[in-house]
Design a protein around this motif. Structure first.
Motif, PDB file in Angstrom:
ATOM      1  N   VAL A  68      -2.208  -0.540  -7.010  1.00  0.00           N
ATOM      2  CA  VAL A  68      -2.334  -1.454  -8.162  1.00  0.00           C
ATOM      3  C   VAL A  68      -3.118  -1.349  -9.343  1.00  0.00           C
ATOM      4  O   VAL A  68      -3.026  -1.454 -10.382  1.00  0.00           O
ATOM      5  CB  VAL A  68      -2.812  -3.000  -7.645  1.00  0.00           C
ATOM      6  CG1 VAL A  68      -2.049  -3.613  -6.689  1.00  0.00           C
ATOM      7  CG2 VAL A  68      -4.224  -3.000  -7.131  1.00  0.00           C
ATOM      8  N   GLY A  69      -4.101  -0.174  -8.990  1.00  0.00           N
ATOM      9  CA  GLY A  69      -4.955   0.531 -10.119  1.00  0.00           C
ATOM     10  C   GLY A  69      -3.993   1.119 -11.178  1.00  0.00           C
ATOM     11  O   GLY A  69      -4.302   1.271 -12.375  1.00  0.00           O
ATOM     12  N   GLU A  70      -2.848   1.570 -10.713  1.00  0.00           N
ATOM     13  CA  GLU A  70      -1.994   2.358 -11.762  1.00  0.00           C
ATOM     14  C   GLU A  70      -1.514   1.309 -12.649  1.00  0.00           C
ATOM     15  O   GLU A  70      -0.957   1.682 -13.897  1.00  0.00           O
ATOM     16  CB  GLU A  70      -0.763   2.912 -10.863  1.00  0.00           C
ATOM     17  CG  GLU A  70      -1.079   3.884  -9.891  1.00  0.00           C
ATOM     18  CD  GLU A  70       0.133   4.434  -8.862  1.00  0.00           C
ATOM     19  OE1 GLU A  70       1.199   4.037  -9.421  1.00  0.00           O
ATOM     20  OE2 GLU A  70      -0.050   5.027  -7.978  1.00  0.00           O
TER      21      GLU A  70
ATOM     22  N   SER B 216       0.831  -1.448  -0.019  1.00  0.00           N
ATOM     23  CA  SER B 216      -0.010   0.250   0.031  1.00  0.00           C
ATOM     24  C   SER B 216       0.931   1.398  -0.065  1.00  0.00           C
ATOM     25  O   SER B 216       0.319   2.203  -0.238  1.00  0.00           O
ATOM     26  CB  SER B 216      -0.973  -0.089   1.034  1.00  0.00           C
ATOM     27  OG  SER B 216      -0.229  -0.167   2.184  1.00  0.00           O
TER      28      SER B 216
ATOM     29  N   GLU C 166       1.857 -10.008 -13.765  1.00  0.00           N
ATOM     30  CA  GLU C 166       0.704  -9.749 -13.294  1.00  0.00           C
ATOM     31  C   GLU C 166       0.835  -9.727 -11.689  1.00  0.00           C
ATOM     32  O   GLU C 166       1.258 -10.575 -10.934  1.00  0.00           O
ATOM     33  CB  GLU C 166      -0.173 -10.716 -13.418  1.00  0.00           C
ATOM     34  CG  GLU C 166      -1.832 -10.752 -13.128  1.00  0.00           C
ATOM     35  CD  GLU C 166      -2.722 -11.846 -13.351  1.00  0.00           C
ATOM     36  OE1 GLU C 166      -3.539 -12.011 -12.680  1.00  0.00           O
ATOM     37  OE2 GLU C 166      -2.142 -12.544 -14.267  1.00  0.00           O
TER      38      GLU C 166
ATOM     39  N   GLU D  18      -7.955   0.160   0.787  1.00  0.00           N
ATOM     40  CA  GLU D  18      -7.944   1.497  -0.026  1.00  0.00           C
ATOM     41  C   GLU D  18      -6.628   1.675  -0.947  1.00  0.00           C
ATOM     42  O   GLU D  18      -6.691   2.418  -1.864  1.00  0.00           O
ATOM     43  CB  GLU D  18      -8.871   2.565   0.595  1.00  0.00           C
ATOM     44  CG  GLU D  18     -10.172   2.007   1.502  1.00  0.00           C
ATOM     45  CD  GLU D  18      -9.861   1.231   2.732  1.00  0.00           C
ATOM     46  OE1 GLU D  18      -8.920   1.522   3.379  1.00  0.00           O
ATOM     47  OE2 GLU D  18     -10.541   0.360   3.204  1.00  0.00           O
TER      48      GLU D  18
ATOM     49  N   ARG E  65       5.048  -1.640  -8.618  1.00  0.00           N
ATOM     50  CA  ARG E  65       5.245  -0.916  -9.736  1.00  0.00           C
ATOM     51  C   ARG E  65       6.467  -1.663 -10.838  1.00  0.00           C
ATOM     52  O   ARG E  65       6.352  -1.770 -12.071  1.00  0.00           O
ATOM     53  CB  ARG E  65       5.590   0.719  -9.623  1.00  0.00           C
ATOM     54  CG  ARG E  65       4.175   1.429  -8.988  1.00  0.00           C
ATOM     55  CD  ARG E  65       4.694   2.745  -8.922  1.00  0.00           C
ATOM     56  NE  ARG E  65       3.523   3.407  -8.236  1.00  0.00           N
ATOM     57  CZ  ARG E  65       3.604   3.586  -7.001  1.00  0.00           C
ATOM     58  NH1 ARG E  65       4.586   3.442  -6.234  1.00  0.00           N
ATOM     59  NH2 ARG E  65       2.634   4.233  -6.352  1.00  0.00           N
TER      60      ARG E  65
ATOM     61  N   GLU F 282      -5.649  -0.588  -3.362  1.00  0.00           N
ATOM     62  CA  GLU F 282      -6.246  -0.695  -4.458  1.00  0.00           C
ATOM     63  C   GLU F 282      -5.747   0.738  -5.492  1.00  0.00           C
ATOM     64  O   GLU F 282      -5.854   0.358  -6.747  1.00  0.00           O
ATOM     65  CB  GLU F 282      -7.832  -0.332  -4.355  1.00  0.00           C
ATOM     66  CG  GLU F 282      -8.324  -1.635  -3.778  1.00  0.00           C
ATOM     67  CD  GLU F 282      -9.786  -1.326  -3.462  1.00  0.00           C
ATOM     68  OE1 GLU F 282     -10.557  -2.293  -3.284  1.00  0.00           O
ATOM     69  OE2 GLU F 282     -10.154  -0.146  -2.813  1.00  0.00           O
ATOM     70  N   GLU F 283      -5.460   1.891  -4.776  1.00  0.00           N
ATOM     71  CA  GLU F 283      -4.961   2.924  -5.626  1.00  0.00           C
ATOM     72  C   GLU F 283      -3.501   2.477  -6.258  1.00  0.00           C
ATOM     73  O   GLU F 283      -3.537   2.721  -7.587  1.00  0.00           O
ATOM     74  CB  GLU F 283      -4.503   4.002  -4.783  1.00  0.00           C
ATOM     75  CG  GLU F 283      -5.750   4.517  -4.138  1.00  0.00           C
ATOM     76  CD  GLU F 283      -5.364   5.756  -3.145  1.00  0.00           C
ATOM     77  OE1 GLU F 283      -4.504   6.326  -3.282  1.00  0.00           O
ATOM     78  OE2 GLU F 283      -6.606   6.032  -2.443  1.00  0.00           O
TER      79      GLU F 283
ATOM     80  N   ARG G  98      -2.867  -1.878 -13.215  1.00  0.00           N
ATOM     81  CA  ARG G  98      -3.956  -2.597 -13.705  1.00  0.00           C
ATOM     82  C   ARG G  98      -3.547  -4.065 -13.058  1.00  0.00           C
ATOM     83  O   ARG G  98      -3.960  -5.396 -13.477  1.00  0.00           O
ATOM     84  CB  ARG G  98      -4.000  -2.802 -15.055  1.00  0.00           C
ATOM     85  CG  ARG G  98      -4.349  -1.717 -15.902  1.00  0.00           C
ATOM     86  CD  ARG G  98      -4.781  -1.917 -17.286  1.00  0.00           C
ATOM     87  NE  ARG G  98      -5.105  -0.561 -17.715  1.00  0.00           N
ATOM     88  CZ  ARG G  98      -5.230  -0.448 -19.089  1.00  0.00           C
ATOM     89  NH1 ARG G  98      -5.275  -1.475 -20.017  1.00  0.00           N
ATOM     90  NH2 ARG G  98      -5.580   0.978 -19.395  1.00  0.00           N
TER      91      ARG G  98
ATOM     92  N   ARG H 187      -4.102  -6.330  -9.139  1.00  0.00           N
ATOM     93  CA  ARG H 187      -5.169  -6.823  -8.270  1.00  0.00           C
ATOM     94  C   ARG H 187      -4.923  -6.525  -6.840  1.00  0.00           C
ATOM     95  O   ARG H 187      -3.858  -6.815  -6.312  1.00  0.00           O
ATOM     96  CB  ARG H 187      -5.391  -8.380  -8.471  1.00  0.00           C
ATOM     97  CG  ARG H 187      -6.589  -9.135  -7.689  1.00  0.00           C
ATOM     98  CD  ARG H 187      -6.780 -10.603  -8.091  1.00  0.00           C
ATOM     99  NE  ARG H 187      -7.354 -11.300  -7.043  1.00  0.00           N
ATOM    100  CZ  ARG H 187      -7.511 -12.569  -6.937  1.00  0.00           C
ATOM    101  NH1 ARG H 187      -6.747 -13.164  -7.869  1.00  0.00           N
ATOM    102  NH2 ARG H 187      -8.029 -13.072  -5.963  1.00  0.00           N
ATOM    103  N   ALA H 188      -5.865  -5.973  -6.117  1.00  0.00           N
ATOM    104  CA  ALA H 188      -5.775  -5.668  -4.661  1.00  0.00           C
ATOM    105  C   ALA H 188      -6.270  -6.692  -3.809  1.00  0.00           C
ATOM    106  O   ALA H 188      -7.414  -7.072  -4.008  1.00  0.00           O
ATOM    107  CB  ALA H 188      -6.450  -4.420  -4.288  1.00  0.00           C
TER     108      ALA H 188
END
Length: 87
Positions: A45-47, A13, A30, A39, A22, A42-43, A49, A51-52
């Motif tokens: 791994v969203g960068e 996180s 992956e 939360e 990253r 999620e931010e 693509r 999975r959180a």
């Protein structure tokens, strides 16, 4: 079918864990980012693509639950835990 290697990063996180997410994604993995603060992870791994997942490495039940529902993991990076939790 996804041919990418799968990496699990705990402590993903922030800090070194987030940087590791990253870097592994940039290397073609992956990435599954795991942390107590869902939360925040999620931010991160969203960068990339990824999975959180929520994980508390100090809680054996949390570790066992995650291990039971994940695909095979080629690379496991444990950030911020004093003992191995996956072996």
């Amino acid at each position: 079918m996804n041919d990418r290697r799968v990496a699990l990063v705990t402590g993903a996180s922030s800090g070194i864990g987030a940087a590791t997410v990253r870097a592994l994604a940039a290397a073609g993995f992956e990435v599954i980012g795991a942390a107590r603060r869902l939360e925040r992870v999620e931010e991160v791994v969203g960068e990339v693509r990824g999975r959180a997942v929520r994980l508390d490495v100090t809680d054996p039940e949390s570790v066992a639950e995650l291990r039971a529902r994940l695909p095979s993991i080629e690379t496991y990076v444990c950030i911020g835990a004093a003992v191995p939790v996956w072996a």
